[in-house]
Design an enzyme around this catalytic site. Structure first.
Site, PDB file in Angstrom:
ATOM      1  N   SER A   1       0.799  -1.227   0.000  1.00 33.53           N
ATOM      2  CA  SER A   1       0.000   0.000   0.000  1.00 33.53           C
ATOM      3  C   SER A   1       0.827   1.270   0.000  1.00 33.53           C
ATOM      4  CB  SER A   1      -0.938   0.013   1.207  1.00 33.53           C
ATOM      5  OG  SER A   1      -0.200  -0.069   2.412  1.00 33.53           O
TER       6      SER A   1
ATOM      7  N   ASP B   1      -3.611   8.311   7.853  1.00 33.04           N
ATOM      8  CA  ASP B   1      -4.666   7.484   8.438  1.00 33.04           C
ATOM      9  C   ASP B   1      -4.178   6.597   9.588  1.00 33.04           C
ATOM     10  OD1 ASP B   1      -3.179   5.592   7.112  1.00 33.04           O
ATOM     11  OD2 ASP B   1      -4.730   5.041   5.666  1.00 33.04           O
TER      12      ASP B   1
ATOM     13  N   HIS C   1      -0.593   4.999   6.866  1.00 35.13           N
ATOM     14  CA  HIS C   1       0.050   5.581   5.688  1.00 35.13           C
ATOM     15  C   HIS C   1       0.298   7.072   5.897  1.00 35.13           C
ATOM     16  CE1 HIS C   1      -2.642   2.213   4.441  1.00 35.13           C
ATOM     17  NE2 HIS C   1      -1.517   1.794   3.905  1.00 35.13           N
TER      18      HIS C   1
END
Length: 411
Positions: A58, A378, A381
């Site tokens: 991610s 968040d 990240h």
């Protein structure tokens, strides 16, 4: 009171154990700096690089999980407020662009399209990264009692996708593939962090994370299981790099792990307030030592690759110390120094604004007024601004070494 004191004592003891098993030590900032070219060359090919091929999770996925179909906690990454700084959600786990995007821009290349974007232009590279991806495949992790909840697109699957792509787009000739890779930058990660995340998550504290001997035992079990994964994770990454070098790659970047003890999601899970267990930057020292276990073994593997492929550039991207430098220079970079460990988007405690059961985008979560003043987007990240700072540190200020790109166009 005795119940609370015991976990703190055990955590301190566990920190001592990590100090014994982890041969890490403070490293001074590297001295390499990128050279600049003249303004006339700004739109030209930069340092001979005409394409980027990216593998990862991610931290660099630009839309593959979105096309696979995100579920669980990652389902919210494919909608608002993700992408709010760039006009809408694209599958990037941030409010905007990622390090791979800024690197492509700095190389005068188009943003990398995700491999699963059928009909996309892949003339200047492909992004195989998938949010939630692991270095080890799901079967190997299952044997260790670790479940992969989001995607089966492990590093081995991404490597096979790369081989299929190259065979389909270069005439299937090994020599043509070598010629293409001779002018490409190959990014092998960051990957492996999720292998550890899933081991930790399987043993996360229960009952609102109250401090108890039982919950400490669960956390310790998760850490021990994650530690057992490190050699196999590192071996998988370096073996993948070796295959890419055998195919003809001449410039590889292999990133290390972030300092996990500085990441809000981890800090919230441990919920430790004892100053003795925090370092000078306010991060949890035991978790950072674990991250350095991975990084030290990875650097040993990279040194072996350099000896085997002396004509190639195999760079180590030091995500750990670049992140630490970003924390230390946070004020100068425009970050709110009072919220360095607080997620911009999320819910939960005032200290971290993170709740694993209410990830950014879920009902009941909120977004801070100024994302550019936060490092964490968040809780897991980074914000677009933090990714820009990290890119500058890695590729313009020497935290990727040896420099994978020698000459950048002048800004």
């Amino acid at each position: 009171m005795a119940t609370m004191a015991r976990p703190r004592t055990l955590l301190a003891a566990f920190m001592a154990l990590l100090l014994i098993v982890s041969p890490c030590h403070a490293r001074p900032a590297p001295q390499h700096t990128a050279k600049s070219t003249s303004p006339k060359e700004q739109k030209a090919v930069v340092d001979g690089i005409t394409a980027i091929y990216n593998f990862g999770d991610s931290l660099s996925d630009t839309g593959n999980l979105l096309r696979e179909g995100a579920a669980g906690m990652l389902q919210y990454t494919t909608g608002p407020p993700y992408g709010s700084a760039i006009g809408g959600a694209t599958g990037r786990c941030s409010d905007g662009y990622l390090m791979i995007d800024f690197l492509a821009k700095d190389l005068n290349l188009p943003l990398l399209n995700p491999y699963l974007d059928n009909g996309a232009d892949f003339a200047h590279g492909v992004n195989f990264a998938v949010a939630g991806a692991t270095a080890l495949d799901a079967a190997a992790l299952a044997k260790r009692g670790v479940t992969v909840p989001h995607t089966n697109t492990s590093l081995a699957v991404q490597l096979q996708q790369f081989k299929d792509f190259m065979n389909a787009n270069t005439g299937s000739s090994p020599q043509e593939i070598r010629e293409k890779l001779a002018h490409s930058l190959v990014m092998v990660g960051e990957i492996g962090g999720n292998d550890y995340n899933y081991a930790f998550s399987a043993n996360k504290p229960t009952g609102n994370s109250e401090r108890s001997l039982y919950n400490f035992g669960r956390m310790a079990t998760g850490v021990v299981e994650a530690m057992a994964l490190v050699p196999d994770v590192v071996r998988t990454i370096t073996s993948t790099a070796r295959e890419l070098l055998d195919m003809g790659a001449t410039r590889l970047v292999i990133p290390g792990n972030f300092p996990l003890g500085c990441v809000p999601s981890y800090m919230s899970a441990v919920n430790e307030t004892d100053p003795a267990l925090h370092d000078a930057n306010g991060c949890l020292a035991p978790l950072n030592l674990f991250a350095q276990m991975h990084n030290v073994l990875l650097q040993q593997g990279i040194r072996e690759l350099r000896r085997s492929y002396p004509s190639a550039t195999v760079a180590y991207a030091d995500y750990f110390y670049a992140y630490v430098r970003m924390l230390r220079d946070a004020g100068e970079a425009g970050f709110d120094e009072g919220a360095l460990f607080k997620a911009c988007c999320g819910a939960g405690s005032a200290a971290y604004n993170f709740d694993m059961d209410r990830m950014c985008g879920a009902p009941g979560t909120t977004v801070c007024a100024k994302p550019d003043e936060r490092i964490s987007w968040d809780g897991v990240h980074l914000t677009q601004h933090a990714y820009r700072v990290m890119t500058d540190l890695l590729y313009h200020k020497g935290f990727a070494s040896p420099p994978p790109v020698v000459e950048f166009p002048r800004a």
